[in-house]
Scaffold this motif. Structure first.
Motif, PDB file in Angstrom:
ATOM      1  N   VAL A  37       0.838  -1.209   0.000  1.00  0.00           N
ATOM      2  CA  VAL A  37       0.000   0.000   0.000  1.00  0.00           C
ATOM      3  C   VAL A  37       0.870   1.255   0.000  1.00  0.00           C
ATOM      4  CG1 VAL A  37      -1.639   1.324   1.400  1.00  0.00           C
ATOM      5  CG2 VAL A  37      -2.018  -1.121   1.020  1.00  0.00           C
ATOM      6  N   SER A  38       1.913   1.248   0.806  1.00  0.00           N
ATOM      7  CA  SER A  38       2.824   2.390   0.882  1.00  0.00           C
ATOM      8  C   SER A  38       3.543   2.619  -0.450  1.00  0.00           C
ATOM      9  CB  SER A  38       3.837   2.171   1.997  1.00  0.00           C
ATOM     10  OG  SER A  38       4.811   3.172   1.992  1.00  0.00           O
ATOM     11  N   ALA A  39       4.046   1.548  -1.033  1.00  0.00           N
ATOM     12  CA  ALA A  39       4.779   1.667  -2.297  1.00  0.00           C
ATOM     13  C   ALA A  39       3.875   2.188  -3.412  1.00  0.00           C
ATOM     14  CB  ALA A  39       5.378   0.318  -2.686  1.00  0.00           C
ATOM     15  N   LEU A  40       2.640   1.700  -3.465  1.00  0.00           N
ATOM     16  CA  LEU A  40       1.712   2.171  -4.490  1.00  0.00           C
ATOM     17  C   LEU A  40       1.356   3.641  -4.268  1.00  0.00           C
ATOM     18  CD1 LEU A  40      -0.628  -0.943  -4.798  1.00  0.00           C
ATOM     19  CD2 LEU A  40       1.152  -0.206  -6.409  1.00  0.00           C
ATOM     20  N   GLY A  41       1.197   4.030  -3.011  1.00  0.00           N
ATOM     21  CA  GLY A  41       0.927   5.431  -2.697  1.00  0.00           C
ATOM     22  C   GLY A  41       2.080   6.332  -3.104  1.00  0.00           C
ATOM     23  N   THR A  42       3.284   5.885  -2.858  1.00  0.00           N
ATOM     24  CA  THR A  42       4.457   6.660  -3.247  1.00  0.00           C
ATOM     25  C   THR A  42       4.568   6.747  -4.768  1.00  0.00           C
ATOM     26  OG1 THR A  42       5.606   6.020  -1.217  1.00  0.00           O
ATOM     27  CG2 THR A  42       6.975   6.865  -3.005  1.00  0.00           C
ATOM     28  N   ASP A  47       4.265   9.978  -9.546  1.00  0.00           N
ATOM     29  CA  ASP A  47       3.681  10.257 -10.854  1.00  0.00           C
ATOM     30  C   ASP A  47       3.108  11.674 -10.908  1.00  0.00           C
ATOM     31  OD1 ASP A  47       2.703   9.377 -13.543  1.00  0.00           O
ATOM     32  OD2 ASP A  47       0.751   9.715 -12.584  1.00  0.00           O
ATOM     33  N   SER A  48       2.466  12.083  -9.827  1.00  0.00           N
ATOM     34  CA  SER A  48       1.835  13.408  -9.817  1.00  0.00           C
ATOM     35  C   SER A  48       2.855  14.546  -9.832  1.00  0.00           C
ATOM     36  CB  SER A  48       0.889  13.555  -8.619  1.00  0.00           C
ATOM     37  OG  SER A  48       1.607  13.633  -7.408  1.00  0.00           O
ATOM     38  N   ILE A  49       4.062  14.289  -9.341  1.00  0.00           N
ATOM     39  CA  ILE A  49       5.089  15.339  -9.351  1.00  0.00           C
ATOM     40  C   ILE A  49       6.114  15.141 -10.467  1.00  0.00           C
ATOM     41  CG2 ILE A  49       4.811  15.855  -6.895  1.00  0.00           C
ATOM     42  CD1 ILE A  49       7.463  14.288  -6.402  1.00  0.00           C
ATOM     43  N   GLY A  50       5.903  14.102 -11.281  1.00  0.00           N
ATOM     44  CA  GLY A  50       6.783  13.867 -12.421  1.00  0.00           C
ATOM     45  C   GLY A  50       8.140  13.298 -12.082  1.00  0.00           C
ATOM     46  N   ASP A  51       8.239  12.553 -10.973  1.00  0.00           N
ATOM     47  CA  ASP A  51       9.512  11.942 -10.561  1.00  0.00           C
ATOM     48  C   ASP A  51       9.530  10.476 -11.016  1.00  0.00           C
ATOM     49  OD1 ASP A  51      11.726  10.838  -9.268  1.00  0.00           O
ATOM     50  OD2 ASP A  51      11.431  12.039  -7.450  1.00  0.00           O
ATOM     51  N   GLU A  53      12.022   8.412 -11.505  1.00  0.00           N
ATOM     52  CA  GLU A  53      12.926   7.518 -10.763  1.00  0.00           C
ATOM     53  C   GLU A  53      12.248   7.011  -9.492  1.00  0.00           C
ATOM     54  OE1 GLU A  53      17.141   7.681  -8.353  1.00  0.00           O
ATOM     55  OE2 GLU A  53      16.866   9.073 -10.019  1.00  0.00           O
ATOM     56  N   LEU A  54      11.616   7.895  -8.743  1.00  0.00           N
ATOM     57  CA  LEU A  54      10.914   7.496  -7.524  1.00  0.00           C
ATOM     58  C   LEU A  54       9.739   6.584  -7.867  1.00  0.00           C
ATOM     59  CD1 LEU A  54      10.435   7.638  -4.475  1.00  0.00           C
ATOM     60  CD2 LEU A  54       9.145   9.772  -4.870  1.00  0.00           C
ATOM     61  N   LYS A  55       9.043   6.888  -8.932  1.00  0.00           N
ATOM     62  CA  LYS A  55       7.915   6.050  -9.346  1.00  0.00           C
ATOM     63  C   LYS A  55       8.406   4.643  -9.676  1.00  0.00           C
ATOM     64  CE  LYS A  55       5.993   6.838 -13.326  1.00  0.00           C
ATOM     65  NZ  LYS A  55       5.231   7.453 -14.410  1.00  0.00           N
ATOM     66  N   SER A  56       9.490   4.541 -10.393  1.00  0.00           N
ATOM     67  CA  SER A  56      10.050   3.242 -10.759  1.00  0.00           C
ATOM     68  C   SER A  56      10.488   2.448  -9.525  1.00  0.00           C
ATOM     69  CB  SER A  56      11.239   3.440 -11.701  1.00  0.00           C
ATOM     70  OG  SER A  56      11.823   2.208 -12.028  1.00  0.00           O
ATOM     71  N   ARG A  57      11.180   3.094  -8.613  1.00  0.00           N
ATOM     72  CA  ARG A  57      11.610   2.420  -7.380  1.00  0.00           C
ATOM     73  C   ARG A  57      10.395   1.954  -6.574  1.00  0.00           C
ATOM     74  NH1 ARG A  57      15.091   6.899  -6.260  1.00  0.00           N
ATOM     75  NH2 ARG A  57      13.782   7.320  -4.465  1.00  0.00           N
TER      76      ARG A  57
END
Length: 123
Positions: A37-42, A47-51, A53-57
């Protein structure tokens, strides 16, 4: 920079490791749900901030949690079969979003697992 670990990520890893070391089977399942749940939220936030690398991780962390949940299912009872189907569908959703991020599907997946997790904790 690849391999760079933020203080937040380092703390999260230490906290996760400590919780895993002292957990029984039920607590490990709850921990995997929480991790998912945490990983999907992150991933949604990234995605909303256009990051990217963070989305992929985050999606990789989500996939790791689903894989751990799948590996923990044993037997072929009705419940085991249902769990295997649930986890396989979650895995497909996560993998499908690796090429084209399906925000609505990831959000629904997160909501579903959050609801299941909350039901498990109260039941």
């Amino acid at each position: 920079m690849l391999g760079r670990v933020t203080p937040h990520e380092a703390y999260r890893r230490v906290d996760f490791d400590a919780r895993v070391n002292g957990a029984d089977r039920t607590e490990l399942v709850h921990l995997c749900y929480e991790h998912l749940v945490s990983a999907l939220g992150t991933a949604l936030h990234a995605d909303s901030i256009g990051d990217g690398e963070l989305k992929s991780r985050s999606m990789t962390r989500a996939l790791t949690a689903v894989t751990a949940l799948q590996m923990g299912v044993s037997g072929d009872s009705g419940i085991a079969s249902a769990l295997n189907q649930l986890y396989a569908a979650a895995r497909r959703t996560i993998l499908d979003s690796a090429t084209t991020f399906a925000r609505d599907r990831i959000d629904a997946l997160r909501s579903d697992f959050l609801e299941i997790s909350q039901a498990m904790q109260t039941g």
